[in-house]
Design an enzyme around this catalytic site. Structure first.
Site, PDB file in Angstrom:
ATOM      1  N   HIS A 197      -5.038  -6.193  16.419  1.00  0.00           N
ATOM      2  CA  HIS A 197      -4.495  -4.852  16.661  1.00  0.00           C
ATOM      3  C   HIS A 197      -3.505  -4.967  17.809  1.00  0.00           C
ATOM      4  O   HIS A 197      -3.827  -5.551  18.847  1.00  0.00           O
ATOM      5  CB  HIS A 197      -5.635  -3.893  17.011  1.00  0.00           C
ATOM      6  CG  HIS A 197      -5.244  -2.449  16.970  1.00  0.00           C
ATOM      7  ND1 HIS A 197      -4.373  -1.898  17.883  1.00  0.00           N
ATOM      8  CD2 HIS A 197      -5.596  -1.450  16.134  1.00  0.00           C
ATOM      9  CE1 HIS A 197      -4.215  -0.611  17.604  1.00  0.00           C
ATOM     10  NE2 HIS A 197      -4.942  -0.315  16.535  1.00  0.00           N
TER      11      HIS A 197
ATOM     12  N   ARG B 211       0.796   5.549  19.462  1.00  0.00           N
ATOM     13  CA  ARG B 211       2.203   5.312  19.081  1.00  0.00           C
ATOM     14  C   ARG B 211       2.646   6.312  18.011  1.00  0.00           C
ATOM     15  O   ARG B 211       3.791   6.736  17.975  1.00  0.00           O
ATOM     16  CB  ARG B 211       2.375   3.877  18.583  1.00  0.00           C
ATOM     17  CG  ARG B 211       2.498   2.871  19.730  1.00  0.00           C
ATOM     18  CD  ARG B 211       2.525   1.449  19.218  1.00  0.00           C
ATOM     19  NE  ARG B 211       1.218   1.057  18.703  1.00  0.00           N
ATOM     20  CZ  ARG B 211       1.012   0.388  17.585  1.00  0.00           C
ATOM     21  NH1 ARG B 211       2.019   0.012  16.835  1.00  0.00           N
ATOM     22  NH2 ARG B 211      -0.220   0.079  17.206  1.00  0.00           N
TER      23      ARG B 211
HETATM   24  O1  MEZ Z   1      -7.298   1.714  10.679  1.00  0.00           O
HETATM   25  C1  MEZ Z   1      -7.481   1.371  11.848  1.00  0.00           C
HETATM   26  O2  MEZ Z   1      -7.675   0.192  12.154  1.00  0.00           O
HETATM   27  C2  MEZ Z   1      -7.387   2.380  12.907  1.00  0.00           C
HETATM   28  C3  MEZ Z   1      -7.471   3.778  12.482  1.00  0.00           C
HETATM   29  C4  MEZ Z   1      -7.228   1.980  14.160  1.00  0.00           C
HETATM   30  C5  MEZ Z   1      -6.572   2.760  15.228  1.00  0.00           C
HETATM   31  O3  MEZ Z   1      -5.607   2.266  15.779  1.00  0.00           O
HETATM   32  O4  MEZ Z   1      -6.992   3.869  15.535  1.00  0.00           O
END
Ligand code: MEZ
Length: 556
Positions: free
Chosen positions: A327, A347
């Site tokens: 992430h 974002r």
């Molecule tokens: O789908 C995801 O991983 C999610 C909703 C994560 C996020 O950034 O909130």
């Protein structure tokens, strides 16, 4: 608050904010030009952790033998069973049920509800408690093309493009077509999605999406969904039973090669039990707690790839196990929250990633792998901010959100983020947050078809444990969707399998014996055991920082 030495960099972010705001006002989401396909490929090849020379190795055993997959995953698959099959007397059945569901996040809970709705008996076995899952921790939203300017076709194109065109088309079709009705189903069960003043759904942008289709419940969407499903499961005690603190350690087949149940291991009593079932759903989630390449993770404590091991040993194929999702925006300061998720919704609401000089260096809503690689590039090229413990991050300029959307937006849209940082005296309405990519999601998994079926009769997989839906890179909000769509499909088709009159033959663990013979031939160290069940803390990278992890996996 931030240490004083960061003030010079914070000042630069503040100085450039007005100009970046003006640009965002003028150009909207396109505040920075998205990268061309060639630029994306280049940043991935040079900076994404998956592309490092030693990221993958050949797996030497099982259905995917000969493929190059993520090294740590190969290690876990090339591991010994926790116990030899001779330990188990398969004629002594402890539980018998129509459908066994292994894992109790939103995929497993959805499967249970659908199977129960068809009048079948369901047993849910889960490693920790019902709802102890990544599902519960998801923040930003769930995608569905249910707005006037959108369509499942556009959603399909985004999913396939984000996944590098490696997704299984039938699975994507199922995902996007079921999406609007999944939102409706969740609303009818009681999920409170964010709404506009006129009562219409509030939808936001996500990385790699061509339309605003992110439905959210503030910044705890996953909890809103998972708790609702769990309550619904609690409401059906006649047909849905559950056993907690009982991970599955092996699948049981019958002498016809069909699924026939599983072995459970109770974490407190240390006793094993044998479950006989006509159908099994694996919904055990992903592998974040394997800390691939020593990355911190957003994942819950039990995310140790157990479902992959169970299915693989029983003969199910894996897809895209060479691909890991980092992430883009994990917290990197303060130390207590390193690796924690800072939702993509930040974002989506207009916050921009900027370097130590206050420069916006990347389009804020690239697909996740490209955004993460671009952030790593910035840090590796000396444009990041060092933390007191030696980590590096870039700023995510949250105060812009209020400038773009009005005062009060952060508190109403991101209350969990506000709380997470205010505990450390950081007011995200006034100051940016420091972030770096964090291990978030297992893009690949056990191969399924659109019925969530594997190649093993009676074995279904749903959610993060499955592979093929997202290709080699998932987009935000499609995981919350996947677990609902394929959780429901797994429950439905597992029930159909049972209702079609399947009969189970003699129970056997011969597949485990055959796998063990191959491990012996490969000379695998007997100390290497899987499923892992709980992470092997304290890992070296944490020890090096002289930190400890509590039960919930929090650095303290
Ligand atoms: O789908 C995801 O991983 C999610 C909703 C994560 C996020 O950034 O909130």
């Amino acid at each position: 608050m931030y240490p004083e030495y960061m003030n010079a960099s914070l000042k630069k972010v503040e100085e450039t904010r007005e100009k970046r705001y003006a640009l965002a006002k003028e150009r909207g989401k396109e505040v920075f030009t998205p990268q061309s396909e060639e630029e994306r490929e280049a940043v991935l090849a040079n900076y994404h952790p998956d592309y490092k020379d030693d990221a993958r190795r050949e797996i030497r055993i099982g259905p995917n033998k000969g493929e190059r997959i993520t090294g740590r995953v190969a290690d876990v698959l090339e591991s010994w069973p926790r116990d030899p099959s001779s330990r188990f007397d398969l004629s002594r059945i402890d539980y018998e049920t129509d459908i066994l569901i292994i894992g109790a996040g939103s995929a497993g809970l959805s499967a249970a509800l659908e199977a129960s709705a068809r009048g079948l008996n369901v047993l849910i076995a889960t490693k920790l408690r019902l709802g102890d899952a990544n599902s519960m921790m998801a923040q930003g939203g769930i995608q569905a093309a249910d707005q006037k300017d959108d369509s499942p076709v556009l959603h399909y194109m985004d999913v396939i493009g984000g996944g590098h065109f490696d997704n299984k088309p039938d699975l994507v079709e199922a995902l996007v077509n079921d999406a609007p009705k999944s939102i409706k189903w969740l609303e009818e069960l009681g999920v409170m999605f964010d709404k506009e003043l006129d009562g219409s759904m509030s939808v936001k942008a996500g990385g790699g999406t061509s339309r605003n289709r992110m439905h959210s419940a503030r910044d705890y969407t996953g909890a809103a969904i998972c708790k609702t499903l769990r309550d619904e499961v609690y409401n059906r005690p006649d047909t849905i039973k559950y056993i907690e603190f009982s991970p599955a350690t092996e699948l049981i087949l019958d002498d016809k090669g069909q699924i026939a149940g599983a072995i459970l291991y109770h974490l407190e009593t240390k006793e094993y039990s044998i479950v006989k079932a006509k159908s099994v759903v694996i919904s055990t989630g992903g592998f974040g707690r394997l800390h691939i390449r020593n990355f911190e993770t957003t994942n819950h404590y039990g995310a140790t790839a157990d479902g992959l091991v169970l299915g693989y040993r029983a003969g199910a194929n894996l897809l895209y196990m060479d691909s890991v999702q980092y992430h883009p925006t994990g917290a990197v300061f303060p130390e207590q929250v390193v690796g924690f998720l800072c939702t993509e919704k930040i974002r989506g609401l207009g916050a921009q990633p900027v370097n130590k000089d206050g420069e916006l260096f990347v389009y804020p809503l690239e697909p996740r792998d490209v955004e993460a690689a671009s952030i790593i590039r910035e840090c590796e090229n000396g444009k990041g901010v060092k933390t007191p413990s030696g980590l590096t991050g870039i700023w995510l300029d949250t105060p812009l959100i209020e400038m773009l959307n009005g005062e009060g937006t952060i508190e109403s849209s991101l209350p969990a983020m506000v709380r997470q940082f205010s505990r450390f005296d950081i007011d995200i309405r006034k100051y940016p947050i420091l972030i770096y990519p964090t291990l978030h999601y297992q893009n690949g998994g056990l191969e399924i078809n659109e019925k969530a079926e594997t190649s093993i009769p009676g074995l279904y997989v749903a959610g993060e444990a499955s592979g093929g839906v997202h290709g080699r890179n998932r987009l935000m909000g499609n995981s919350q969707l996947d677990i609902i769509v394929f959780g429901r499909r797994a429950g439905t088709y597992a029930a159909e399998h049972v209702l079609a009159g399947v009969t189970i033959g003699r129970l056997t663990l011969e597949h485990v014996d055959r796998y063990s013979e191959k491990l012996e031939k490969l000379g695998i160290d007997k100390k290497r055991i899987s499923p892992v069940i709980l992470p092997d803390y304290i890992p070296d990278h944490v020890k090096a920082k002289q930190l400890t992890l509590n039960y919930f996996g929090t650095l303290t």
